[in-house]
Design a protein around this motif. Structure first.
Motif: not given
Length: 183
Positions: A25-28, A38-41, A49-50, A56-60
Motif C-alpha cells: 500500500a505504501l508503494r502504491e 489500486s487495491t487490486t494492485t 486475493s482482493h 484486513l482493511f474494510s475500506t481503501k
C-alpha cells in the motif's frame, strides 16, 4: 496430498500478512495517491486475493490511513526517538531526517497524506500527526517554538526537494541547490 493442495502457498501469520499489505500500500499510494491507488494492485503485490485484502482493511481509505500511520511511526522511531536520546536533539534529528528522505516512497506517501486533506478523516490524521511531531520537537531540551518551526519548515523543504529529486539530479542554473540550501 492433492495437486491443488501442494500448489498452495504456505500460510502466513496474520501480522506478517498485514505488514506485506502495508508495504504494498505504501508503494502504491505513494505514487498514485488515495484515489489513484489500486487495491487490486496492492492485493496482488501482497500475494493475497482482493476479498482477503478487505478482510484486513474494510475500506481503501482505512488502508490509506494505516499506510500514513506507518509513515508517522517510522518518523517517530527513526527521528524523534533519536532526537530524544541525543544531548543535542536538533542535529541528531537533522541527520535522521536526512536518512529518511532517501526513502522516496516514504516521503511521497507523507506528501500524499497532505494532498488528501480534503477528506476530513485524513485531514484529522494529518493534523494529529503534524501536531505530535511539532510538539515533540518543541519540547526537547534547548529547543523553543521558533527553532521547532524552522526545523519543521526546513524538513518540509528538503522532503519536497527529495521527492523532486533535486538532491540527485542537476537542475538548470542549479536552482535546485539554491532552493535547498539558501536558507
Amino acid at each position: 496430498m492433492s495437486e491443488s493442495a501442494s500448489r498452495r502457498r504456505p500460510r502466513v501469520a496474520a501480522q506478517q500478512r498485514r505488514e506485506d499489505v502495508l508495504a504494498a500500500a505504501l508503494r502504491e499510494f505513494s505514487q498514485k495517491g488515495l484515489h489513484g491507488g489500486s487495491t487490486t494492485t496492492i492485493a496482488a503485490e501482497a500475494g493475497l486475493s482482493h476479498p482477503n485484502l478487505f478482510r484486513l482493511f474494510s475500506t481503501k481509505k482505512e488502508l490509506f490511513i494505516a499506510a500514513l500511520q506507518q509513515v508517522f511511526a517510522t518518523i517517530e522511531r527513526e527521528m524523534i526517538q533519536r532526537g530524544t536520546a541525543a544531548e543535542a536533539p536538533l542535529p541528531a534529528m537533522e541527520a535522521a531526517w536526512g536518512e529518511l528522505i532517501a526513502d522516496h516512497d516514504l516521503m511521497s506517501m507523507y506528501l500524499q497524506g497532505y494532498a488528501a486533506c480534503h477528506d476530513p478523516d485524513i485531514r484529522a490524521v494529518m493534523q494529529r500527526a503534524t501536531r505530535a511531531i511539532f510538539e515533540r520537537v518543541e519540547r526537547m531540551p534547548g529547543v523553543d517554538a521558533g527553532q521547532a518551526h524552522r526545523f519543521f519548515a526546513e524538513g518540509l523543504i528538503f522532503m519536497v526537494g527529495a521527492v523532486m529529486k533535486l538532491d540527485s539530479e542537476p537542475t538548470e542554473e542549479d536552482w535546485g541547490a539554491r532552493f535547498l540550501f539558501s536558507g
